[in-house]
Scaffold this active site. Structure first.
Site, PDB file in Angstrom:
ATOM      1  N   GLN A 176       0.830  -1.201   0.000  1.00 27.34           N
ATOM      2  CA  GLN A 176       0.000   0.000   0.000  1.00 27.34           C
ATOM      3  C   GLN A 176       0.869   1.258   0.000  1.00 27.34           C
ATOM      4  O   GLN A 176       1.695   1.441   0.884  1.00 27.34           O
ATOM      5  CB  GLN A 176      -0.902  -0.007   1.232  1.00 27.34           C
ATOM      6  CG  GLN A 176      -1.839   1.185   1.330  1.00 27.34           C
ATOM      7  CD  GLN A 176      -2.837   0.993   2.453  1.00 27.34           C
ATOM      8  OE1 GLN A 176      -3.960   0.561   2.233  1.00 27.34           O
ATOM      9  NE2 GLN A 176      -2.414   1.301   3.665  1.00 27.34           N
ATOM     10  N   ASP A 207     -19.955  15.707  -6.540  1.00 32.49           N
ATOM     11  CA  ASP A 207     -18.924  15.675  -7.583  1.00 32.49           C
ATOM     12  C   ASP A 207     -19.447  14.969  -8.835  1.00 32.49           C
ATOM     13  O   ASP A 207     -20.650  15.006  -9.117  1.00 32.49           O
ATOM     14  CB  ASP A 207     -17.671  14.978  -7.033  1.00 32.49           C
ATOM     15  CG  ASP A 207     -16.388  15.598  -7.570  1.00 32.49           C
ATOM     16  OD1 ASP A 207     -16.124  15.446  -8.774  1.00 32.49           O
ATOM     17  OD2 ASP A 207     -15.657  16.233  -6.787  1.00 32.49           O
ATOM     18  N   HIS A 239     -12.774  12.545 -11.566  1.00 36.24           N
ATOM     19  CA  HIS A 239     -12.546  13.565 -10.538  1.00 36.24           C
ATOM     20  C   HIS A 239     -13.205  13.175  -9.209  1.00 36.24           C
ATOM     21  O   HIS A 239     -12.580  13.259  -8.135  1.00 36.24           O
ATOM     22  CB  HIS A 239     -13.095  14.902 -11.030  1.00 36.24           C
ATOM     23  CG  HIS A 239     -12.837  16.063 -10.136  1.00 36.24           C
ATOM     24  ND1 HIS A 239     -13.714  16.442  -9.141  1.00 36.24           N
ATOM     25  CD2 HIS A 239     -11.810  16.947 -10.086  1.00 36.24           C
ATOM     26  CE1 HIS A 239     -13.240  17.511  -8.522  1.00 36.24           C
ATOM     27  NE2 HIS A 239     -12.085  17.844  -9.077  1.00 36.24           N
ATOM     28  N   VAL A 256      -3.687   2.778  -2.358  1.00 36.74           N
ATOM     29  CA  VAL A 256      -3.356   3.907  -1.490  1.00 36.74           C
ATOM     30  C   VAL A 256      -4.270   3.859  -0.265  1.00 36.74           C
ATOM     31  O   VAL A 256      -5.101   2.963  -0.137  1.00 36.74           O
ATOM     32  CB  VAL A 256      -3.531   5.255  -2.238  1.00 36.74           C
ATOM     33  CG1 VAL A 256      -2.557   5.381  -3.393  1.00 36.74           C
ATOM     34  CG2 VAL A 256      -4.974   5.432  -2.723  1.00 36.74           C
ATOM     35  N   ASN A 331      -8.509  27.909  -8.014  1.00 37.17           N
ATOM     36  CA  ASN A 331      -7.214  27.727  -8.677  1.00 37.17           C
ATOM     37  C   ASN A 331      -6.805  28.926  -9.531  1.00 37.17           C
ATOM     38  O   ASN A 331      -6.084  28.767 -10.512  1.00 37.17           O
ATOM     39  CB  ASN A 331      -7.256  26.478  -9.569  1.00 37.17           C
ATOM     40  CG  ASN A 331      -7.542  25.218  -8.801  1.00 37.17           C
ATOM     41  OD1 ASN A 331      -7.228  25.107  -7.626  1.00 37.17           O
ATOM     42  ND2 ASN A 331      -8.155  24.251  -9.470  1.00 37.17           N
ATOM     43  N   VAL A 346     -18.782  27.874   5.619  1.00 31.94           N
ATOM     44  CA  VAL A 346     -18.124  26.900   4.752  1.00 31.94           C
ATOM     45  C   VAL A 346     -16.623  27.005   5.005  1.00 31.94           C
ATOM     46  O   VAL A 346     -16.072  28.108   5.009  1.00 31.94           O
ATOM     47  CB  VAL A 346     -18.424  27.148   3.265  1.00 31.94           C
ATOM     48  CG1 VAL A 346     -17.640  26.170   2.382  1.00 31.94           C
ATOM     49  CG2 VAL A 346     -19.918  27.037   2.981  1.00 31.94           C
ATOM     50  N   SER A 393      -9.052  21.201  -5.544  1.00 35.78           N
ATOM     51  CA  SER A 393      -9.944  20.035  -5.532  1.00 35.78           C
ATOM     52  C   SER A 393      -9.372  18.921  -4.670  1.00 35.78           C
ATOM     53  O   SER A 393     -10.115  18.171  -4.023  1.00 35.78           O
ATOM     54  CB  SER A 393     -10.148  19.497  -6.951  1.00 35.78           C
ATOM     55  OG  SER A 393     -11.259  20.065  -7.582  1.00 35.78           O
TER      56      SER A 393
END
Length: 585
Positions: A176, A207, A239, A256, A331, A346, A393
């Protein structure tokens, strides 16, 4: 920057509007606006145009040509009418939101909207309960008939497309792989020190969907209903799968691992396969997250324009439902507000690299709260693959995962306590205070859990009873609420769950917006009872939602209003609402 101009005939045909101005396409900002000869910009029309047409390529497809001169629009005094004229010439449709009145039921609001225009002029897209509005697709020629329509701004994914690098599991290290972000936010230390990996917490990912069959993802749920893109378990882009893996990739000795590998993921798919996505779609996604029992919402998306409807929805989730919302800061690499990250209530997340330096693309503003890894982040990808990707993101789900660890250790924590603890414990390598690049600093899972446990007076993974949920106390009779006078009518709701109790959520709300009760995270095969004494002259709505749209198998729900049995059974599909009281007519 390149300047494009279009002749009057090419865009407006016979409209006959005259002015001296030109379209400006700003490649650096990925935006477009109209500018007159004096250099002033029509920002409101820019908002409409950006939401209507999108990218430079689409604009060029409409006939904008380099080096051509012409006249466009008569003045900047009425940008909405200018938009209408331009869109009418195409004979096309546009997306807008329409507010309901404070005292209107959804049915009355919809009827009023339909009465204002012809039946074939519009199509209803969403009924937005928390925002008290409808989203509609309307023919441009009918816009004059609609009073007070509001922009439905475009929202986009906030990753850097050119950074994508696809991997197969064999390309990763044996066993892993540990993405650098896991240790940068001190997630592994938190697992060991506090004994939590996100258990009993549900994170909603708004998403592109998720690749359900991925070897490194489990405990996946999703919204099934025609108000969002379906199916939730498909991800044609990758995504959403990537962001999900950052939060929750399993600790299973392959692929992972995520920040909170034992968390539950609830998927709200809002991006259509062609990438079209608006503010109202996101609000519908937020309501799906609410109904799906989410404790945390992760949003790796945004745009340069906010809306009152979005802010109202986030305020309600924060104050009435105890849900923590986390969003990518953007971004642009410059000073700019990006929404929803820039709303109050938020958590706005900037991006850093493995050396704890601000990513060059990360947006800066005074709304940034914290920062997290967002450069070359390795995570899950569609078709059972893995990928490295950059963008805020990728930073956003790191923070959503840390919040899940916090709630797993202190389940009773409120959103305000979470916000205070995660910002107070963040470490800013640039300053002893707060700056516009990293906010309070890089999130630290260990320090955040410690701060939360100290502030809330508890910890250690205590679990709430199934009916525990953050909700305000019942309102008094002056607020149009519970009706404590002797002539009130008793409402009794008895709910018997099936084997999937956590799929069900129900609540009672007054016409003024007060929440009389709200229950989620229900146990399976258990019976719950709620009661309230209601003012018969008022109007109250009982709501019930099922995350998988199959109702409750078995006895379900029984609703008694006074001596009347209003509803009994479990065959209610995705759910709905029942109005109670004479004030609802």
């Amino acid at each position: 920057m390149r300047y494009f101009q279009q002749s009057l005939v090419a865009l407006l045909g016979s409209i006959g509007l005259l002015c001296q101005c030109h379209a400006v396409i700003d490649d650096e900002n990925d935006s477009v606006y109209f500018q007159n000869n004096a250099g002033s910009q029509n920002s409101k029309y820019f908002r409409h145009l950006r939401g209507r047409f999108g990218t430079n390529e689409k604009l060029n497809g409409l006939g904008l040509q380099d080096g051509k001169s012409g006249d466009l629009f008569s003045s900047f005094d009425s940008p909405t009418l200018q938009l209408e004229s331009a869109v009418r010439s195409e004979g096309s449709v546009t997306r807008v939101m329409l507010n309901c009145m404070d005292d209107e039921t959804p049915l009355a609001c919809k009827k009023r909207i339909l009465d204002s225009t012809s039946e074939d002029c519009l199509r209803f897209i969403h009924c937005l309960q928390e925002a008290n509005a409808f989203a509609v697709e309307v023919k441009a020629s009918c816009l004059d008939d609609l009073d007070g329509f509001i922009d439905d701004p475009v929202r986009e994914m906030l990753h850097i497309p050119d950074s994508l690098e696809i991997h197969h599991s064999r390309d990763l290290q044996a066993g892993q792989a540990l993405p650098y972000g896991i240790d940068l936010v001190r997630a592994r230390e938190a697992w060991t020190q506090f004994g939590v990996k996100g258990e009993n917490v549900r994170v909603c990912v708004i998403d592109t969907g998720v690749w359900r069959g991925h070897e490194d993802l489990d405990r996946l749920f999703g919204h099934e209903g025609n108000d969002l893109v379906q199916p939730w378990f498909r991800d044609v882009d990758g995504h959403g799968t990537h962001c999900t893996g950052v939060i929750s990739a399993s600790d299973n000795n392959l692929g992972v691992v995520g920040v909170a590998p034992n968390v539950e993921i609830f998927v709200a798919r809002v991006f259509s396969p062609n990438g079209e996505f608006h503010s109202s779609d996101m609000i519908a996604g937020l309501e799906a997250c609410r109904d799906g029992g989410a404790n945390v919402i992760s949003m790796s998306l945004g745009g340069p324009f906010g809306s009152f409807q979005e802010q109202r929805t986030f305020d309600s989730l924060f104050e009435n439902y105890g849900i923590v919302a986390v969003a990518a800061a953007g971004n642009t690499g410059r000073f700019q507000d990006i929404y929803p990250a820039s709303y109050s209530n938020v958590i706005s997340v900037a991006a850093v690299d493995r050396n704890r330096r601000r990513a060059s693309f990360s947006t800066r503003n005074n709304r940034v709260d914290v920062a997290a890894p967002g450069v070359s982040v390795v995570s899950t990808w569609a078709n059972n693959r893995y990928a490295s990707l950059s963008g805020t993101s990728m930073a956003c789900p790191h923070v959503a995962g840390v919040v899940a660890l916090m709630l797993s250790y202190v389940p009773s924590a409120t959103p305000a306590q979470i916000f205070d603890a995660i910002t107070a414990s963040a470490v800013n390598p640039n300053t002893a205070g707060v700056d516009s690049s990293l906010g309070h600093g890089i999130v630290d899972a260990v320090a955040a859990i410690e701060a939360l446990a100290n502030s809330s007076g508890g910890g250690g993974g205590e679990q709430p009873s199934p009916t525990d949920a953050p909700s305000p106390p019942p309102p008094d009779s002056e607020s149009g609420g519970g009706g404590t006078s002797g002539d009130c009518i008793e409402l009794t709701v008895t709910l018997r769950t099936d084997g999937f109790g956590s799929d069900t959520v129900h609540w009672l709300q007054s016409s003024t917006g007060d929440i009389l009760f709200f229950r989620r995270n229900l146990g399976s095969f258990e019976t719950f009872q709620e009661s309230a004494c209601l003012d018969p002259s008022g109007c109250f709505a009982y709501h019930i939602r099922d995350a998988f749209c199959d109702g409750i198998r078995g006895e379900g729900v029984e609703i008694r209003y006074g001596n009347e049995l209003v509803f009994s059974g479990g065959n209610f599909g995705c759910g709905g609402f029942i109005l109670l009281g004479d004030g609802c007519t």
